[in-house]
Scaffold this active site. Structure first.
Site, PDB file in Angstrom:
ATOM      1  CG  HIS A 104      -2.099  -1.139   0.963  1.00  0.00           C
ATOM      2  ND1 HIS A 104      -3.201  -1.007   0.297  1.00  0.00           N
ATOM      3  CD2 HIS A 104      -1.964  -2.354   1.605  1.00  0.00           C
ATOM      4  CE1 HIS A 104      -3.992  -2.020   0.451  1.00  0.00           C
ATOM      5  NE2 HIS A 104      -3.195  -2.879   1.088  1.00  0.00           N
ATOM      6  N   GLY A 112      -9.982  -7.453  -0.980  1.00  0.00           N
ATOM      7  CA  GLY A 112      -9.317  -8.898  -0.724  1.00  0.00           C
ATOM      8  C   GLY A 112      -9.936  -9.825  -1.690  1.00  0.00           C
ATOM      9  NE  ARG A 135       6.189   4.576 -21.638  1.00  0.00           N
ATOM     10  CZ  ARG A 135       6.522   5.442 -22.813  1.00  0.00           C
ATOM     11  NH1 ARG A 135       5.712   5.100 -23.919  1.00  0.00           N
ATOM     12  NH2 ARG A 135       7.596   6.323 -22.800  1.00  0.00           N
ATOM     13  CG  ASP A 167      -5.915  -9.618   0.381  1.00  0.00           C
ATOM     14  OD1 ASP A 167      -5.498  -9.365   1.533  1.00  0.00           O
ATOM     15  OD2 ASP A 167      -6.318  -8.888  -0.585  1.00  0.00           O
TER      16      ASP A 167
END
Length: 325
Positions: free
Chosen positions: A151, A267, A183, A230
């Protein structure tokens, strides 16, 4: 190929309707979720607490520690993964986490979190570019934790600083980022190129397109890759609309779990068995290499030995290109 009885998951947010970051979490609910995970082939795991109000940490960390240390779950619950609160609050990078609860890296607060968890935290995910991140990373490594970058809108310089502080992994590389990036350079390229970091990836078939997942697998190789699920609290539940970790989310029949308003995933709905099998379907790794990324590498990353793992539902076999219980 060595026989195992299940996979190791370093990032599981909940299961079967149980949210490990819920302010109403109970020991009974935790036990139900833990049993369900083991029965479905996730033989050992790190319950993950996402960015939350401090009262949730104060309440849930000792509760998870207590249940995880019980006779039933010893060898299955390997510790706790703190995914936050020291992450980026920037849109996209914050992902499904609530930016209201993001906190700047603070060593004193980090030590309080460790104290509330009674020494059971094994992994910390934080953003690399936020001032103070190096100090928290160094404190975490000194306390025996594995530090992972996630994150985060990091660049190569940030990774070098954090590597010097002891960070060694990248949480769900390719996710927890804005939908649009430069990019190049960008965090995906920088993370792929840095051999000091093991990449954790969510190979559920939704978080990363097959072409991206194959590229990450080839760049990192089986020796520097870890599969995680996750799994969200609604993993194991039928399709529908759910309130998930502060998000109004939709679980599609395909298994894709997302917040349509924020245009982000919330998740996954997958187990480790499903994630490893999706990776297997891409034909990048041998069965032995798949065992590495789903079992041996996760254990090595957090400093656990295979003989510390509890029995699972296995033995697991590999037939017709997939692992089966």
């Amino acid at each position: 190929m060595r026989t195992i009885t299940g996979f190791i998951d370093l990032q599981v947010n909940g299961f079967g309707g149980v949210d490990f970051s819920s302010p109403s979490l109970t020991e009974e609910a935790l036990a139900l979720a833990f049993r369900a995970l083991v029965s479905r082939g996730t033989v050992a795991f790190l319950p993950t607490v996402i960015t939350s109000p401090l009262d949730v940490y104060r309440r849930n960390l000792p509760l998870i520690a207590r249940v995880g240390r019980s006779d039933e779950f010893r060898g299955h619950v390997l510790g706790i993964h703190l995914e936050g609160p020291f992450i980026s609050a920037e849109p996209g990078a914050v992902g499904a986490h609530d930016p209201r609860y993001v906190i700047a890296p603070d060593v004193a607060l980090f030590l309080r979190l460790l104290d509330w968890a009674d020494g059971t935290v094994k992994m910390l995910t934080l953003a690399a570019e936020i001032p103070g991140a190096e100090s928290v990373a160094a404190a975490a490594v000194s306390a025996g934790l594995t530090v992972s970058i996630g994150h985060s809108l990091f660049d190569t310089t940030d990774l070098k600083r954090m590597s010097s502080a002891g960070a060694c992994a990248l949480t769900h590389l390719g996710n927890g980022l804005p939908n649009l990036l430069p990019r190049h350079p960008n965090p995906i390229w920088d993370g792929l190129a840095d051999d000091a970091f093991t990449a954790m990836v969510i190979s559920d078939g939704h978080h990363l397109p097959a072409s991206t997942l194959k590229t990450i697998a080839r760049a990192k190789g089986a020796e520097r890759l870890v599969v995680v699920s996750d799994a969200s609290p609604v993993a194991g539940l039928p399709p529908g609309e759910y309130q998930v970790m502060g998000n109004q989310a939709v679980l599609e029949p395909s298994g894709r779990l997302h917040n349509p308003e924020k245009q982000c995933l919330v998740g996954s709905s997958a187990t480790m068995l499903e994630c490893v099998n999706f990776l297997a379907s891409l034909g990048v790794f041998t069965p032995a290499e798949l065992l590495a990324v789903g079992y041996h590498n996760p254990l090595r990353l957090i400093g656990c030995a295979a003989n510390e793992i509890g029995a699972g539902p296995g033995p697991m076999t590999f037939e017709s290109g997939a692992f089966r219980l």
